[in-house]
Write an enzyme that holds these catalytic residues in place. Structure first.
Site, PDB file in Angstrom:
ATOM      1  N   ARG A   1       0.822  -1.218   0.000  1.00  0.00           N
ATOM      2  CA  ARG A   1       0.000   0.000   0.000  1.00  0.00           C
ATOM      3  C   ARG A   1       0.857   1.270   0.000  1.00  0.00           C
ATOM      4  NH1 ARG A   1      -5.500  -0.208   2.006  1.00  0.00           N
ATOM      5  NH2 ARG A   1      -5.077   1.540   3.367  1.00  0.00           N
TER       6      ARG A   1
ATOM      7  N   ASP B   1       3.966  -0.915  11.494  1.00  0.00           N
ATOM      8  CA  ASP B   1       2.694  -1.188  12.154  1.00  0.00           C
ATOM      9  C   ASP B   1       2.439  -0.067  13.167  1.00  0.00           C
ATOM     10  OD1 ASP B   1       0.657  -2.210  13.832  1.00  0.00           O
ATOM     11  OD2 ASP B   1       1.273  -4.268  13.409  1.00  0.00           O
TER      12      ASP B   1
ATOM     13  N   CYS C   1     -14.666   4.664   9.538  1.00  0.00           N
ATOM     14  CA  CYS C   1     -15.850   4.723   8.665  1.00  0.00           C
ATOM     15  C   CYS C   1     -16.771   3.562   9.028  1.00  0.00           C
ATOM     16  CB  CYS C   1     -15.467   4.739   7.193  1.00  0.00           C
ATOM     17  SG  CYS C   1     -14.501   3.338   6.667  1.00  0.00           S
TER      18      CYS C   1
END
Lengths: 296, 153
Positions: free
Chosen positions: A135, A157, A225
């Protein structure tokens, strides 16, 4: 009871009647890149009809467009980013960002990182982390396209932030979450309560680590979200009781956060957070926290 | 720094960087201002402004680096609206699409490609002398902004 009925019933218990909602396309202007440019005129000539998002200074809904909003020279020059309206809220909740040291703990694909850099006018420093190396490519691509120059990216992380040995002035925790049905049509088919509890645990671990790395009186903005209280109000309640954090009042659209969930009484300060049930935006939750003296 | 200055010279740009602001991570070059350097650890993935990379001993500039160069005196062509869009889509530049040029116009030289707002869209190699108005193709596309989209697919 189907999975969908189960979750709809939960939402009803939280005070919201389910309605199917479609996500509205939105953009955010990158102010640092459009000085001296007549972007409105260029949007008009491309046939874009924009509507200012009332609760955002630089956000616009796309009312009508003849061509894809992601395939214009202006987009490729970093004049604007495609970013859902609710997702534009968290970065705007920090007070004075210019010249500060900011952490974006779960940064990819970089929409909020670019927004932070823009609000900082490329001053100070943003440290952007993501745990998934694949990513980081999209994140870096986004930073490069939008001419961001104040950011360092690490493959890390968020539960290991302290390895960096940095005390941050402010931390954005847009944590990994279960999402919601507006942005994922198969959400009801694939989500279970176990997923939500697993995500809630991960979010607490990130919150706990982030609290160690924010300076005293420093700000954290937590967002998801997800519509599920385990990932939102219940986690924030836990944070205020275990991490020397207090919830700050915010000016933001949405319903006040819940201070009682499924018969469990939470701290009243949860009402300072905001819960956005899906309507003009996707489902969203946001809460601003400040670290008190005497924390870890 | 040499790959950067050598590349810039091919566009007739004279540029220098403060050596302490340049960082090389594996084969990739970054420009990082002083503020950022306090936070740069050995294992960073990306920092500041990405300038380009070395691959098989050849330097490949980033679009950010081209944009920096475009603000200096350099080989440049300004193209019309339609040609600009075709260039961003990966196409070469036709002579009739060139509105103006400055710097070298010689066949074989590199030139930056700018739109009518003088925004850098990429760069290419001059295929025929730009003064030769009978030429059909003018500039061979080497890198354009559309790469941001293509590289993600």
């Amino acid at each position: 009871m189907s999975n969908k009925e189960f979750f709809i019933n939960r939402y009803a218990q939280l005070g919201w009647e389910f309605e199917a909602v479609e996500s509205r396309k939105a953009i955010r202007k990158n102010i640092m890149n459009i000085k001296g440019k007549n972007l409105e005129q260029r949007f008009n000539s491309m046939g874009f009809h924009l509507q200012r998002i009332p609760f955002l200074e630089t956000g616009y809904w796309i009312e009508k467009s003849k061509i894809s909003i992601g395939a214009t020279t202006e987009y490729l020059l970093g004049f604007y980013s495609i970013q859902e309206a609710a997702a534009q809220i968290p970065a705007t909740l920090f007070t004075e960002l210019k010249g500060k040291t900011i952490l974006d703990a779960c940064a990819a694909p970089g929409g909020k990182t670019v927004q932070l850099a823009d609000l900082m006018n490329n001053t100070g420093t943003v440290i952007a982390l993501d745990v998934r190396r694949q990513r980081l490519f999209a994140l870096s691509n986004h930073l490069e396209r939008c001419r961001v120059a104040n950011t360092v990216v690490y493959n890390l992380d968020a539960r290991c932030i302290s390895k960096l040995g940095i005390q941050f002035d402010k931390i954005l925790l847009d944590v990994p979450c279960s999402g919601n049905f507006v942005t994922d049509q198969k959400w009801f088919e694939k989500r279970t309560l176990q997923d939500i509890q697993r995500n809630a645990k991960l979010q607490r671990e990130i919150l706990s680590e982030a609290t160690k790395c924010v300076s005293i009186d420093g700000e954290l903005v937590y967002s998801t979200c997800s519509l599920e209280p385990e990932e939102n109000e219940i986690n924030m309640d836990w944070a205020t009781k275990n991490l020397n954090l207090e919830i700050e009042e915010i000016e933001c659209p949405g319903q006040r956060g819940l201070s009682s969930v499924f018969g469990i009484k939470l701290d009243n300060s949860l009402e300072r957070s905001r819960r956005l049930w899906p309507s003009e935006t996707q489902g969203f939750f946001v809460c601003k926290l400040r670290k008190r003296a005497g924390g870890h | 720094m040499k790959p950067l200055t050598d590349f810039a010279r091919q566009l007739s740009v004279s540029i220098t960087f403060q050596p302490d602001l340049l960082f090389v991570k594996k084969n990739r070059y970054f420009l990082a201002k002083k503020d950022l350097q306090n936070f740069l650890q050995r294992d960073f993935y990306y920092a500041g402004t990405y300038l380009g990379k070395i691959k098989k001993e050849k330097f490949f500039p980033s679009l950010s680096f081209l944009s920096i160069l475009s603000r200096k005196k350099a080989n440049k062509i300004i193209v019309g609206k339609k040609t600009a869009w075709l260039f961003v889509c990966g196409r070469d530049v036709f002579r009739k699409g060139v509105k103006s040029f400055c710097g070298s116009h010689k066949q074989g030289d590199y030139t930056l490609v700018l739109n009518e707002y003088e925004e850098c869209l990429g760069f290419g190699r001059i295929l025929r002398n730009l003064t030769d108005k009978s030429a059909r193709l003018a500039v061979k596309n080497i890198l354009d902004l559309g790469d941001y989209l293509r590289r993600e697919t």
